[in-house]
Motif scaffolding. Structure first.
Motif, mmCIF file in Angstrom:
data_model
loop_
_atom_site.group_PDB
_atom_site.id
_atom_site.type_symbol
_atom_site.label_atom_id
_atom_site.label_comp_id
_atom_site.label_asym_id
_atom_site.label_seq_id
_atom_site.Cartn_x
_atom_site.Cartn_y
_atom_site.Cartn_z
ATOM 1 N N ALA A 80 0.715 -1.385 0.134
ATOM 2 C CA ALA A 80 0.158 0.029 -0.162
ATOM 3 C C ALA A 80 0.643 1.348 -0.077
ATOM 4 O O ALA A 80 1.848 1.342 0.478
ATOM 5 N N ALA A 81 0.364 2.129 -0.686
ATOM 6 C CA ALA A 81 1.038 3.742 -0.716
ATOM 7 C C ALA A 81 0.900 4.313 0.392
ATOM 8 O O ALA A 81 -0.247 4.553 1.140
ATOM 9 N N THR A 82 2.029 4.620 1.081
ATOM 10 C CA THR A 82 1.915 5.504 2.548
ATOM 11 C C THR A 82 3.013 6.730 2.302
ATOM 12 O O THR A 82 3.766 6.534 1.582
ATOM 13 N N THR A 83 2.815 7.732 3.373
ATOM 14 C CA THR A 83 3.622 8.780 3.423
ATOM 15 C C THR A 83 4.335 8.723 4.626
ATOM 16 O O THR A 83 3.941 8.832 5.776
ATOM 17 N N PRO A 84 5.489 8.814 4.369
ATOM 18 C CA PRO A 84 6.742 8.746 5.485
ATOM 19 C C PRO A 84 6.133 9.757 6.713
ATOM 20 O O PRO A 84 5.999 11.116 6.194
ATOM 21 N N GLY A 85 6.162 9.463 7.964
ATOM 22 C CA GLY A 85 5.842 10.562 8.969
ATOM 23 C C GLY A 85 4.255 10.601 9.320
ATOM 24 O O GLY A 85 3.839 11.048 10.301
ATOM 25 N N PHE A 86 3.369 10.088 8.556
ATOM 26 C CA PHE A 86 1.855 10.121 8.638
ATOM 27 C C PHE A 86 1.555 8.851 9.614
ATOM 28 O O PHE A 86 2.287 7.914 9.517
ATOM 29 N N ASP A 87 0.341 8.864 10.383
ATOM 30 C CA ASP A 87 -0.230 7.948 11.200
ATOM 31 C C ASP A 87 -1.091 7.150 10.295
ATOM 32 O O ASP A 87 -1.858 7.515 9.439
ATOM 33 N N TYR A 88 -1.087 5.758 10.426
ATOM 34 C CA TYR A 88 -1.863 5.095 10.130
ATOM 35 C C TYR A 88 -2.806 3.961 11.012
ATOM 36 O O TYR A 88 -2.028 3.488 11.974
ATOM 37 N N THR A 89 -3.813 3.381 10.816
ATOM 38 C CA THR A 89 -4.485 2.470 11.318
ATOM 39 C C THR A 89 -4.831 1.094 10.412
ATOM 40 O O THR A 89 -5.463 1.511 9.314
ATOM 41 N N LEU A 90 -4.442 -0.004 10.894
ATOM 42 C CA LEU A 90 -4.709 -1.074 10.256
ATOM 43 C C LEU A 90 -5.853 -1.725 10.897
ATOM 44 O O LEU A 90 -5.683 -2.111 12.095
ATOM 45 N N ALA A 143 4.071 5.507 9.313
ATOM 46 C CA ALA A 143 4.963 5.255 8.047
ATOM 47 C C ALA A 143 6.244 5.713 7.913
ATOM 48 O O ALA A 143 6.446 6.730 8.445
ATOM 49 N N THR A 144 7.260 4.790 7.630
ATOM 50 C CA THR A 144 8.613 5.262 7.427
ATOM 51 C C THR A 144 9.148 5.198 5.901
ATOM 52 O O THR A 144 10.254 5.730 5.607
ATOM 53 N N VAL A 145 8.273 4.506 5.291
ATOM 54 C CA VAL A 145 8.529 4.492 3.780
ATOM 55 C C VAL A 145 7.297 4.712 2.947
ATOM 56 O O VAL A 145 6.231 4.894 3.328
ATOM 57 N N GLU A 146 7.340 4.802 1.581
ATOM 58 C CA GLU A 146 6.533 5.268 0.778
ATOM 59 C C GLU A 146 5.788 3.933 0.258
ATOM 60 O O GLU A 146 4.561 4.247 -0.293
ATOM 61 N N GLN A 147 6.219 2.669 0.518
ATOM 62 C CA GLN A 147 5.324 1.504 0.166
ATOM 63 C C GLN A 147 5.383 0.542 1.405
ATOM 64 O O GLN A 147 6.593 0.357 1.860
ATOM 65 N N THR A 148 4.275 0.501 1.988
ATOM 66 C CA THR A 148 4.172 -0.391 3.130
ATOM 67 C C THR A 148 3.386 -1.760 2.789
ATOM 68 O O THR A 148 2.459 -1.832 2.189
#
Length: 306
Positions: A80-90, A143-148
């Motif tokens: 999944a595409a993610t933005t480093p520094g942003f918070d996510y919930t799975l 997230a720490t990378v652009e692809q998680t």
């Protein structure tokens, strides 16, 4: 299930379930569950057990779900595409395949885990005696990378009847608080600095304007003082009419002196000399006007009478 946008595709495993030849379940291939794929399996062979709604209870009326034990436990994943520094919930919803419960108590508790990018796995369990229906679990991360890589897997060591996953969602919930605070602080500081600079510029402009105004006032005052000190008939800049008026007054005084005094001859001689001298001075300065000429004529007449 969250109302935010799910960053995962085919979250309930139903998009390609129609490819299953059996109306109950099938040992599907990767195309049937795409873009999910097997990331780990106990025997090293990628097995996909896709259970259809006619065979197992699905999440929220979906067409299919996945049993994470097909002969051996396995793990599925999706990028999944993610933005480093942003918070996510799975978020993921777990149920149980209870078909084997009667065989042994070992089947009563199903276990598994979730993880992102190979981080420490977060375990989950489902107890067939106390739990019912789908149960939701969450895993929060930054997230720490652009692809998680998101992974859901089974740790249930029996061959069959493992935990069932019915839905998986990945949601962006914003930036970390520290990042927001630092950004807002920098913006506020820049704004205050710009405001202070503009204020200083305005103050300097006002000071310069006041200085120029004071300078102009002093210049005008000095000019006025210089003009007020001029004496009639002593400067070449004085109007001719001023000198004429002065000489006329002198002539009038002489006439009055002749009429009112008994020593007319002496007085007239002195006055005539005064008038003549003033008239001559007027002539020398170039301000010899008509009234001055009359004064000279009067002085000559007095001399002749004497």
């Amino acid at each position: 299930m969250s109302t935010l946008t799910n960053l995962l595709s085919n979250p309930n495993f139903s998009d390609y379930a129609w490819q299953c030849p059996d109306v109950r379940m099938c040992l599907a291939d990767e195309a049937s569950v795409a873009p999910w794929f097997v990331t780990k399996s106990l025997d090293g062979y990628p097995q996909y057990e896709l259970d259809l709604a006619a065979f197992k209870a699905t999440y929220d009326g979906a067409a299919a779900c996945m049993d994470l034990n097909n002969i051996y436990p396995y793990t599925i994943g999706q990028w999944a595409a993610t933005t480093p520094g942003f918070d996510y919930t799975l978020q993921y919803y777990i149920y149980s395949n209870e078909d084997c419960d009667a065989q042994s108590d070992a089947y009563l508790v199903k276990t598994g885990y979730a993880q992102v990018n190979g981080s420490d796995p977060k375990p989950f369990s489902y107890n067939d005696l106390t739990d019912s229906g789908y149960i939701g679990f969450t895993l929060n991360f930054t997230a720490t990378v652009e692809q998680t890589l998101v992974e859901i897997g089974s740790t249930f060591q029996e061959q069959l009847c493992g935990p069932i996953v019915g839905y998986v969602g990945l949601y962006e919930v914003g930036r970390p608080t520290s990042t927001v605070t630092e950004t807002e602080t920098e913006t506020a500081t820049e704004t205050l600095t710009e405001t202070a600079t503009e204020t200083e510029t305005l103050t300097e402009t006002e000071t310069d304007t006041e200085t120029e105004t004071e300078t102009d006032t002093v210049t005008v005052s000095e000019s006025s003082s210089s003009a007020s000190t001029d004496i009639p008939c002593t400067s070449v800049s004085v109007d001719v009419s001023v000198c004429d008026a002065f000489l006329s007054c002198c002539a009038l005084v002489v006439v009055c002196a002749i009429a009112l005094t008994t020593e007319a001859a002496a007085s007239s001689t002195s006055s005539a000399n005064l008038i003549y001298s003033a008239a001559a001075a007027s002539w020398t300065r170039g301000s010899f006007g008509p009234m001055a000429a009359g004064a000279v004529a009067l002085a000559l007449a007095i001399f002749s009478a004497l």
